[in-house]
Design a protein around this motif. Structure first.
Motif, PDB file in Angstrom:
ATOM      1  N   ALA A   3       0.728  -1.550  -0.210  1.00 18.46           N
ATOM      2  CA  ALA A   3      -0.021  -0.420   0.181  1.00 18.46           C
ATOM      3  C   ALA A   3       1.085   1.487   0.265  1.00 18.46           C
ATOM      4  CB  ALA A   3      -0.731   0.450   1.617  1.00 18.46           C
ATOM      5  N   LYS A   7       0.422   4.141  -2.569  1.00 20.30           N
ATOM      6  CA  LYS A   7       0.340   5.594  -2.207  1.00 20.30           C
ATOM      7  C   LYS A   7       2.111   6.143  -2.530  1.00 20.30           C
ATOM      8  CE  LYS A   7      -1.064   8.721   1.557  1.00 20.30           C
ATOM      9  NZ  LYS A   7      -1.832   8.562   2.980  1.00 20.30           N
ATOM     10  N   PHE A  35      -7.165  -4.549  -5.513  1.00 22.43           N
ATOM     11  CA  PHE A  35      -6.991  -3.476  -4.398  1.00 22.43           C
ATOM     12  C   PHE A  35      -7.570  -2.461  -3.923  1.00 22.43           C
ATOM     13  CE2 PHE A  35      -2.879  -3.735  -7.141  1.00 22.43           C
ATOM     14  CZ  PHE A  35      -2.597  -4.107  -5.781  1.00 22.43           C
ATOM     15  N   LEU A  38      -8.559  -1.601   0.025  1.00 19.31           N
ATOM     16  CA  LEU A  38      -7.409   0.036  -0.535  1.00 19.31           C
ATOM     17  C   LEU A  38      -8.304   0.947  -0.959  1.00 19.31           C
ATOM     18  CD1 LEU A  38      -4.429   0.576   0.442  1.00 19.31           C
ATOM     19  CD2 LEU A  38      -4.261   0.423  -1.412  1.00 19.31           C
ATOM     20  N   VAL A  44      -5.544   5.451   0.134  1.00 20.46           N
ATOM     21  CA  VAL A  44      -4.401   5.598  -1.230  1.00 20.46           C
ATOM     22  C   VAL A  44      -3.948   6.727  -1.193  1.00 20.46           C
ATOM     23  CG1 VAL A  44      -6.144   5.244  -2.909  1.00 20.46           C
ATOM     24  CG2 VAL A  44      -4.069   3.655  -3.008  1.00 20.46           C
TER      25      VAL A  44
END
Length: 135
Positions: A3, A7, A35, A38, A44
């Motif tokens: 993650a 990001k 994803f 997330l 994110v």
């Protein structure tokens, strides 16, 4: 992919070192939907970037939001599906606009992005075949 890597890659698209490279819209098609959690968590992207999940709102509604209601804002446009065919894509004009970007989180795309190359490069298949080298 972690993650934190995702990001950071997205942060570089929305807030790069050079302001002229700043992207307003980033399109992320995640064919496996791996994803989704997330993205739904909102962790994110940085504050100030709005996430549009195309599973929750339709393409037309997204387009009205991005172009008419808030045309200066930054958006991550996420879909847990593959990229649609051109003739089925109501957002195609925005995807193809040079001021916007596409994002991919698969390993080969991230390697290409890290090298400063287009994730759609013809090298993608080459890197996929040699994935262990890049571990």
């Amino acid at each position: 992919m972690e993650a934190s890597q995702i990001k950071e890659s997205l942060r570089k698209k929305f807030n790069p070192d050079h302001p002229s490279d700043r992207k307003r819209l980033v399109f992320w098609n995640d064919p496996e939907g791996e994803f989704l959690e997330l993205v739904v968590s909102g962790d994110v992207v940085d504050e100030g970037v709005t996430i549009i999940n195309l599973e929750e709102i339709g393409g037309l509604e997204a387009k009205v939001l991005m172009e008419l209601k808030n045309p200066e804002a930054q958006y991550l446009v996420y879909s847990p599906r593959g990229e649609p065919e051109h003739h089925e894509d109501g957002l195609l004009d925005l995807r193809l606009d040079g001021k916007n970007a596409r994002f991919r989180a698969d390993k080969s795309s991230m390697v290409l992005a890290e090298l400063g190359l287009d994730p759609q490069s013809s090298l993608k298949e080459h890197i996929e075949k040699r994935g262990k080298f890049f571990d």
